[in-house]
Design a protein around this motif. Structure first.
Motif, PDB file in Angstrom:
ATOM      1  N   SER A  24       0.805  -1.218   0.000  1.00 22.93           N
ATOM      2  CA  SER A  24       0.000   0.000   0.000  1.00 22.93           C
ATOM      3  C   SER A  24       0.848   1.284   0.000  1.00 22.93           C
ATOM      4  O   SER A  24       0.311   2.371  -0.114  1.00 22.93           O
ATOM      5  N   ILE A  25       2.177   1.155   0.110  1.00 21.28           N
ATOM      6  CA  ILE A  25       3.058   2.323   0.108  1.00 21.28           C
ATOM      7  C   ILE A  25       3.345   2.716  -1.342  1.00 21.28           C
ATOM      8  O   ILE A  25       3.753   1.866  -2.137  1.00 21.28           O
ATOM      9  N   PRO A  26       3.148   3.988  -1.692  1.00 19.11           N
ATOM     10  CA  PRO A  26       3.466   4.413  -3.069  1.00 19.11           C
ATOM     11  C   PRO A  26       4.946   4.209  -3.381  1.00 19.11           C
ATOM     12  O   PRO A  26       5.820   4.523  -2.568  1.00 19.11           O
ATOM     13  N   ARG A  27       5.248   3.627  -4.532  1.00 16.99           N
ATOM     14  CA  ARG A  27       6.640   3.329  -4.910  1.00 16.99           C
ATOM     15  C   ARG A  27       7.478   4.601  -5.008  1.00 16.99           C
ATOM     16  O   ARG A  27       8.688   4.565  -4.825  1.00 16.99           O
ATOM     17  N   SER A  28       6.853   5.727  -5.293  1.00 15.58           N
ATOM     18  CA  SER A  28       7.603   6.983  -5.410  1.00 15.58           C
ATOM     19  C   SER A  28       8.131   7.460  -4.056  1.00 15.58           C
ATOM     20  O   SER A  28       9.023   8.305  -4.012  1.00 15.58           O
ATOM     21  N   ASP A  29       7.596   6.928  -2.939  1.00 18.03           N
ATOM     22  CA  ASP A  29       8.046   7.298  -1.590  1.00 18.03           C
ATOM     23  C   ASP A  29       9.199   6.432  -1.087  1.00 18.03           C
ATOM     24  O   ASP A  29       9.826   6.760  -0.090  1.00 18.03           O
ATOM     25  N   TYR A  52      12.553   5.217   3.390  1.00 21.75           N
ATOM     26  CA  TYR A  52      11.832   6.239   2.646  1.00 21.75           C
ATOM     27  C   TYR A  52      12.776   7.288   2.089  1.00 21.75           C
ATOM     28  O   TYR A  52      13.837   7.542   2.643  1.00 21.75           O
ATOM     29  N   LYS A  53      12.372   7.937   1.006  1.00 26.44           N
ATOM     30  CA  LYS A  53      13.152   9.027   0.436  1.00 26.44           C
ATOM     31  C   LYS A  53      13.147  10.229   1.359  1.00 26.44           C
ATOM     32  O   LYS A  53      14.137  10.937   1.475  1.00 26.44           O
ATOM     33  N   HIS A  54      12.013  10.469   2.013  1.00 27.66           N
ATOM     34  CA  HIS A  54      11.853  11.608   2.908  1.00 27.66           C
ATOM     35  C   HIS A  54      11.283  11.111   4.234  1.00 27.66           C
ATOM     36  O   HIS A  54      10.654  10.049   4.295  1.00 27.66           O
ATOM     37  N   LEU A  55      11.474  11.875   5.287  1.00 27.99           N
ATOM     38  CA  LEU A  55      10.925  11.502   6.596  1.00 27.99           C
ATOM     39  C   LEU A  55       9.420  11.410   6.550  1.00 27.99           C
ATOM     40  O   LEU A  55       8.756  12.224   5.899  1.00 27.99           O
TER      41      LEU A  55
END
Length: 61
Positions: A24-29, A52-55
């Protein structure tokens, strides 16, 4: 009437999630992901270690 709603959160950069939560986590994240196998004798399917890419801010509790 003034109400002060405060939601306690903590910053998360890396966490372990179930395979269902991972889907359910977007791949872009996601910066990177790694499968963590289950312990011998466990009935689970293991987990995913997600960086993750960002916090992200997750509720504490």
């Amino acid at each position: 009437m003034k109400t002060n709603l405060e939601i306690k959160t903590k910053p998360v950069k890396i966490e372990r999630v179930s395979p269902k939560e991972y889907l359910s986590i977007p791949r872009s994240d996601i910066k990177s992901a790694r499968f963590v196998p289950p312990k011998i004798g466990s009935k689970s399917f293991g987990s995913m270690r997600v960086e993750y890419k960002h916090l992200k801010y997750k509720p504490v509790g």
